[in-house]
Scaffold this motif. Structure first.
Motif, PDB file in Angstrom:
ATOM      1  N   VAL A  14       0.730  -1.341  -0.035  1.00  0.00           N
ATOM      2  CA  VAL A  14       0.029   0.085  -0.006  1.00  0.00           C
ATOM      3  C   VAL A  14       0.824   1.199  -0.213  1.00  0.00           C
ATOM      4  CG1 VAL A  14      -1.702   1.246   1.291  1.00  0.00           C
ATOM      5  CG2 VAL A  14      -2.132  -0.973   0.923  1.00  0.00           C
ATOM      6  N   PRO A  15       2.042   1.473   0.772  1.00  0.00           N
ATOM      7  CA  PRO A  15       2.568   2.401   0.640  1.00  0.00           C
ATOM      8  C   PRO A  15       3.111   2.805  -0.920  1.00  0.00           C
ATOM      9  CG  PRO A  15       3.333   1.404   2.587  1.00  0.00           C
ATOM     10  CD  PRO A  15       2.440   0.461   1.767  1.00  0.00           C
ATOM     11  N   HIS A  16       3.750   1.856  -1.572  1.00  0.00           N
ATOM     12  CA  HIS A  16       4.040   1.897  -3.025  1.00  0.00           C
ATOM     13  C   HIS A  16       2.926   2.436  -3.692  1.00  0.00           C
ATOM     14  CE1 HIS A  16       7.712  -0.148  -2.087  1.00  0.00           C
ATOM     15  NE2 HIS A  16       8.173   0.151  -3.174  1.00  0.00           N
ATOM     16  N   LEU A  17       1.600   1.771  -3.566  1.00  0.00           N
ATOM     17  CA  LEU A  17       0.389   2.212  -4.218  1.00  0.00           C
ATOM     18  C   LEU A  17       0.309   3.738  -4.170  1.00  0.00           C
ATOM     19  CD1 LEU A  17      -1.383   0.747  -6.272  1.00  0.00           C
ATOM     20  CD2 LEU A  17      -3.071   0.857  -4.362  1.00  0.00           C
ATOM     21  N   ILE A  18       0.380   4.095  -2.851  1.00  0.00           N
ATOM     22  CA  ILE A  18      -0.262   5.605  -2.742  1.00  0.00           C
ATOM     23  C   ILE A  18       1.018   6.414  -3.364  1.00  0.00           C
ATOM     24  CG2 ILE A  18      -1.745   4.970  -0.752  1.00  0.00           C
ATOM     25  CD1 ILE A  18       0.009   5.874   1.217  1.00  0.00           C
ATOM     26  N   ALA A  19       2.204   6.006  -3.006  1.00  0.00           N
ATOM     27  CA  ALA A  19       3.315   6.901  -3.543  1.00  0.00           C
ATOM     28  C   ALA A  19       3.128   6.832  -5.118  1.00  0.00           C
ATOM     29  CB  ALA A  19       4.727   6.214  -3.395  1.00  0.00           C
ATOM     30  N   TYR A  20       3.105   6.022  -6.045  1.00  0.00           N
ATOM     31  CA  TYR A  20       2.662   5.716  -7.280  1.00  0.00           C
ATOM     32  C   TYR A  20       1.436   6.781  -7.629  1.00  0.00           C
ATOM     33  CZ  TYR A  20       5.686   1.942  -8.675  1.00  0.00           C
ATOM     34  OH  TYR A  20       6.763   1.146  -8.944  1.00  0.00           O
ATOM     35  N   ASN A  21       0.642   6.814  -6.885  1.00  0.00           N
ATOM     36  CA  ASN A  21      -0.731   7.470  -7.002  1.00  0.00           C
ATOM     37  C   ASN A  21      -0.316   8.971  -6.751  1.00  0.00           C
ATOM     38  OD1 ASN A  21      -3.504   7.300  -7.318  1.00  0.00           O
ATOM     39  ND2 ASN A  21      -3.856   8.408  -5.343  1.00  0.00           N
ATOM     40  N   ILE A  22       0.094   9.319  -5.788  1.00  0.00           N
ATOM     41  CA  ILE A  22       0.256  10.821  -5.737  1.00  0.00           C
ATOM     42  C   ILE A  22       1.203  11.305  -6.616  1.00  0.00           C
ATOM     43  CG2 ILE A  22       2.096  10.786  -3.811  1.00  0.00           C
ATOM     44  CD1 ILE A  22       0.535  13.300  -2.587  1.00  0.00           C
ATOM     45  N   VAL A  23       2.232  10.558  -7.172  1.00  0.00           N
ATOM     46  CA  VAL A  23       3.108  11.311  -8.224  1.00  0.00           C
ATOM     47  C   VAL A  23       2.394  11.331  -9.361  1.00  0.00           C
ATOM     48  CG1 VAL A  23       5.201  10.876  -9.380  1.00  0.00           C
ATOM     49  CG2 VAL A  23       5.269  10.433  -6.808  1.00  0.00           C
TER      50      VAL A  23
END
Ligand code: NAP
Ligand code: NAP
Lengths: 308, 308
Positions: free
Chosen positions: B191-200
């Motif tokens: 989930v940390p990776h997912l939200i990082a990809y998402n905000i970028v």
């Protein structure tokens, strides 16, 4: 070489105020530095660190006779500082701040300043997760951007002085409207902090996964978020209370995009996932090329570990 | 000192495979290392780097006669690897992997392995945002955790061998069920990776804020997220496709908590914001105390910059 400020008053001497003090001293930007803070223990720490020439608990006393006053206090506290220092400002005095939100700070401060003083709002886009006077260092602002958001009709000489001061600290300086600043920072800083705080909170509250497991296996990515979520709670509370509209707007976009990703995962749409994951790499390359990030793997944590 | 592996076969020689190769060499864990990868250019790079004793493009050729086979390929590719190597595995051969998802990999691999081989699934919780054989280093796994998820009935000696191998690379080893692993990693990594990809992605798509502004002012917090969002797209697509349930479950929690925060901002509930922001600091202190993170400000970026 910018002209030296005769008397610089620093209201608030935490991470940002103390970094300004150290930088101004190291790069010879001021003849005299007066340091103010609210609590005696912080003032003692500042004195022990030798951050100024004079020390006081009174903002009015610090501002009296100063040529440049820079306040570095939480975003919700600038109005009270302005109210206190307004009456003692000398003609031609320049007042500036470092608040992470600009429109709200300008609204708070402006009513309390006399006609004969100049207000030049500023925001250095630089920081760490630590706070207090011990956390500062002279090069915090080096190669980072400082954004000035002068209200219409700002005195040109005052604006030039503040610009020269930040350039003296090593910053690149850019000018924009307070509203645009608040929108840009909502996405580059405020929403990232909010979602970092949020996921750390979510992880702490799970029943299926223990807190000890979260800590042990944090190297998978989670620990990056905890750095940001270790930032000062007062500072960040004030940021969100004072940049509500822009933060909610950007958060709305974030949520829409996250819903689409969620749907892609649910339906096994690997192409949609790949497309996004591939596209986002370019942004990091751009940030590294812009000199705002290290290209070292893992932020250079390995190098940091070796030097400690 | 663990007993030396006679012949170690590495299927896949990217960031993880090449770090295993370097570590095994540096710490003398294997008498012979056979390196396999899919593309000739990657094999050439591995050979140039001297990562093994023999090199081949065929997984079957690499696995034949090996005592320990470790596959380090994207999570969606383990089934095909198992299908290819299954027929040539010698009696008593141990097969392991490094996949970031465990239940799905076990489901893929198990049907293709012969009775006379032992499968010990593993996941080293360590990595960087770079990939390929050049990105690896011998100490990637040092002081990090490696999680083993042996299916019921796993041969005790094979399990002990794999444990000793990872300890030889400097890791701490823990054992849990595949399902629990997938839940823990969903919150500490996926989930940390997912939200990082998402905000970028969100930042890149805005009209009100230019991409150049996002890059210039990234030091406000955003740049931390771009590191994670620069990770390999194929690897991460496969992680989300193969850990759907746990990721969606954790994402649901994250979204609930974020809605509450959003409401607190909308209604100006400073106490709720402060309470969360204050609570999350403890988790970072725990991660630092657990030896999984540096206490240096800003991940030690300043130190990294100085050593470059
Ligand atoms: N930290 C960052 O990364 C960063 C980056 C860019 C801009 N900023 C902005 O810089 C400003 C200061 O942040 P900081 O990181 O330097 O904080 P800090 O290290 O916590 O220091 C805060 C300073 O403000 C004083 N202060 C706190 N509450 C006050 C109040 N209600 N009234 C008057 N003074 C008060 C403190 O005094 P005592 O210790 O004596 O109580 C201390 O001198 C904030 O506006 C923030 O938005 C921060
Ligand atoms: N990166 C991390 O932070 C990290 C951490 C822990 C675990 N893991 C896990 O480690 C595994 C490998 O990741 P990595 O970071 O080492 O990846 P990487 O650097 O991209 O290397 C991938 C390797 O797998 C090969 N490969 C790619 N697609 C393949 C396919 N369809 N069939 C067979 N071989 C294929 C590549 O071969 P060619 O180059 O020859 O095409 C290369 O040798 C993944 O399962 C991942 O979940 C990664």
């Amino acid at each position: 070489m910018p002209e030296k400020i005769k008397r610089l008053a620093l209201i608030g001497i935490g991470l940002i105020g103390s970094s300004i003090a150290r930088g101004a001293c190291e790069y010879g930007l001021a003849e005299e530095i007066v340091v103010q803070t609210r609590r005696p223990e912080t003032l003692e720490a500042a004195e022990r660190l030798g951050l100024g020439d004079r020390y006081t608990l009174s903002a009015a006393e610090a501002a009296e006779g100063a040529d440049l006053v820079i306040a570095s206090v939480p975003v919700g506290a600038y109005g009270a500082v302005a109210e206190e220092i307004g009456p003692v400002l000398k003609p031609g005095a320049i007042v500036s701040d470092v608040g992470s939100v600009k429109a709200a700070v300008i609204r708070q401060v402006t009513p309390f300043l006399p006609e004969h003083a100049h207000f030049v709002p500023a925001h250095p886009v630089a920081g760490t997760e630590y706070s207090g006077p011990e956390a500062g260092f002279a090069d915090l602002f080096r190669s980072r951007w400082c954004i000035l958001t002068p209200p219409e009709g700002t005195d040109a000489a005052a604006l030039a002085s503040v610009r020269a001061f930040w350039e003296g600290l090593g910053s690149n300086v850019e000018t924009m409207t307070p509203e645009h600043h608040d929108m840009v920072l909502a996405i580059t800083s405020h929403v990232p902090h909010l979602i970092a705080y949020n996921i750390v909170g979510t992880a702490a509250d799970l029943e299926a996964v223990t807190e000890s497991e979260v800590m042990k296996f944090a190297a998978g990515g989670f620990r990056d978020f905890t750095r940001i979520a270790a930032s000062d709670p007062t500072m960040w509370r004030d940021v969100f209370l004072n940049n509500k509209e822009a933060v909610l707007e950007m958060l709305g976009r974030f949520n829409e995009d996250l819903s689409a990703l969620q749907r892609a995962i649910r339906w096994g749409d690997g192409d949609a996932l790949f497309e996004l994951f591939n596209r986002t790499r370019a942004i990091r390359r751009g940030i590294i090329a812009a000199g705002q990030e290290t290209a070292e793997p893992d932020f250079g944590r390995a190098a940091a570990a070796k030097t400690v």
